[in-house]
Design a protein around this motif. Structure first.
Motif, PDB file in Angstrom:
ATOM      1  N   SER A 119       6.086 -34.286  16.726  1.00  0.00           N
ATOM      2  CA  SER A 119       6.210 -33.190  17.675  1.00  0.00           C
ATOM      3  C   SER A 119       7.424 -33.414  18.576  1.00  0.00           C
ATOM      4  CB  SER A 119       4.941 -33.100  18.530  1.00  0.00           C
ATOM      5  OG  SER A 119       5.060 -32.045  19.458  1.00  0.00           O
ATOM      6  N   ILE A 120       8.254 -32.395  18.680  1.00  0.00           N
ATOM      7  CA  ILE A 120       9.411 -32.442  19.573  1.00  0.00           C
ATOM      8  C   ILE A 120       9.174 -31.387  20.653  1.00  0.00           C
ATOM      9  CG2 ILE A 120      11.909 -32.123  19.788  1.00  0.00           C
ATOM     10  CD1 ILE A 120      12.075 -32.840  16.758  1.00  0.00           C
ATOM     11  N   PRO A 121       9.085 -31.805  21.915  1.00  0.00           N
ATOM     12  CA  PRO A 121       8.901 -30.827  22.979  1.00  0.00           C
ATOM     13  C   PRO A 121      10.165 -29.973  23.118  1.00  0.00           C
ATOM     14  CG  PRO A 121       9.353 -32.970  23.933  1.00  0.00           C
ATOM     15  CD  PRO A 121       9.240 -33.163  22.442  1.00  0.00           C
ATOM     16  N   THR A 122       9.992 -28.726  23.495  1.00  0.00           N
ATOM     17  CA  THR A 122      11.148 -27.841  23.617  1.00  0.00           C
ATOM     18  C   THR A 122      10.953 -26.848  24.748  1.00  0.00           C
ATOM     19  OG1 THR A 122      12.643 -26.359  22.421  1.00  0.00           O
ATOM     20  CG2 THR A 122      10.297 -26.150  21.920  1.00  0.00           C
ATOM     21  N   THR A 123      12.058 -26.404  25.297  1.00  0.00           N
ATOM     22  CA  THR A 123      12.029 -25.339  26.303  1.00  0.00           C
ATOM     23  C   THR A 123      12.746 -24.089  25.790  1.00  0.00           C
ATOM     24  OG1 THR A 123      13.968 -26.359  27.349  1.00  0.00           O
ATOM     25  CG2 THR A 123      11.799 -26.848  28.323  1.00  0.00           C
ATOM     26  N   ILE A 124      12.933 -24.021  24.479  1.00  0.00           N
ATOM     27  CA  ILE A 124      13.513 -22.807  23.887  1.00  0.00           C
ATOM     28  C   ILE A 124      12.516 -21.673  24.089  1.00  0.00           C
ATOM     29  CG2 ILE A 124      14.226 -21.700  21.720  1.00  0.00           C
ATOM     30  CD1 ILE A 124      15.102 -24.485  20.757  1.00  0.00           C
ATOM     31  N   ASP A 125      13.008 -20.522  24.451  1.00  0.00           N
ATOM     32  CA  ASP A 125      12.165 -19.347  24.647  1.00  0.00           C
ATOM     33  C   ASP A 125      11.323 -19.133  23.390  1.00  0.00           C
ATOM     34  OD1 ASP A 125      11.694 -16.272  24.361  1.00  0.00           O
ATOM     35  OD2 ASP A 125      12.246 -16.552  26.472  1.00  0.00           O
ATOM     36  N   LYS A 126      10.025 -18.882  23.594  1.00  0.00           N
ATOM     37  CA  LYS A 126       9.109 -18.820  22.441  1.00  0.00           C
ATOM     38  C   LYS A 126       9.476 -17.737  21.434  1.00  0.00           C
ATOM     39  CE  LYS A 126       5.518 -16.085  24.694  1.00  0.00           C
ATOM     40  NZ  LYS A 126       4.124 -16.055  25.095  1.00  0.00           N
ATOM     41  N   ALA A 127      10.181 -16.709  21.856  1.00  0.00           N
ATOM     42  CA  ALA A 127      10.596 -15.656  20.928  1.00  0.00           C
ATOM     43  C   ALA A 127      11.622 -16.163  19.908  1.00  0.00           C
ATOM     44  CB  ALA A 127      11.176 -14.472  21.693  1.00  0.00           C
ATOM     45  N   PHE A 128      12.248 -17.320  20.177  1.00  0.00           N
ATOM     46  CA  PHE A 128      13.293 -17.842  19.294  1.00  0.00           C
ATOM     47  C   PHE A 128      12.870 -19.125  18.571  1.00  0.00           C
ATOM     48  CE2 PHE A 128      15.253 -15.158  22.408  1.00  0.00           C
ATOM     49  CZ  PHE A 128      16.131 -14.404  21.651  1.00  0.00           C
TER      50      PHE A 128
END
Length: 193
Positions: A119-128
């Motif tokens: 698992s890689i945490p991310t702050t990319i907008d969920k729509a993308f």
């Protein structure tokens, strides 16, 4: 050496953007603050030293953050990845916007091993998240799924086998730590056949 250095710095910026790296709103110039797994500090320090990035990156280990200072690679990448202060990755599904080394760096520096996936945490907008998951999957040739704030790489053993022959030894040595003992054993058995 300059082009190798710049190429690596670009991949580190990409890895940081794939994860939780964010533009420092208080910096006078564009800087990226990047939360990371403090256990990876020796690996990160080694990369910084090997690529002569001491002027470009500052590690704040006590805060579990490193900073990528203002540079050409950072400015161009953040223009692509941000729209109205949202981290979007891209409006276009283009596999060439990321690469194998950036994915591996994101995995090693920010990933955690769960029972069946990395698992890689991310702050990319969920729509993308779907777009970047498709691009990652295309590069590493295993399924990648996403949840809000997570990119999950499935079939970890196959993932390792697919990328191991295409990476420098220092990345492979770190990536091995994400394998379970039984996965390591199966890979050893396959190699010895």
């Amino acid at each position: 050496m300059v082009s190798k250095r710049r190429g690596f710095l670009k991949n580190l910026v990409l890895a940081a953007l794939m994860s939780e790296g964010y533009i420092d709103p208080f910096a006078s110039k564009v800087e990226l603050r990047v939360p990371y797994d403090i256990r990876r500090t020796p690996y990160l320090l080694s990369l910084i030293r090997d690529y002569s990035l001491e002027e470009d990156i500052t590690i704040l280990a006590k805060k579990r953050v490193f900073i990528i200072h203002h540079c050409e690679e950072l400015v161009s990448m953040t223009k692509q990845w941000y729209k109205d202060e949202r981290k979007i990755f891209s409006f276009v599904l283009d596999y060439n916007l990321i690469n194998m080394e950036a994915i591996i760096l994101a995995n090693i520096l920010f990933g955690t091993r769960e029972e069946f996936y990395i698992s890689i945490p991310t702050t990319i907008d969920k729509a993308f998240l779907k777009s970047i998951s498709i691009c990652i999957s295309r590069h590493i040739d295993v399924p990648v799924i996403f949840k809000s704030n997570q990119i999950n790489i499935l079939n970890v053993q196959d993932y390792f086998k697919n990328v191991a022959g295409k990476l420098p030894a220092y990345h492979i040595a770190e990536l091995i730590t994400f394998l379970t003992e039984s996965e390591k054993k199966r890979i050893r058995e396959e190699i010895s056949i």
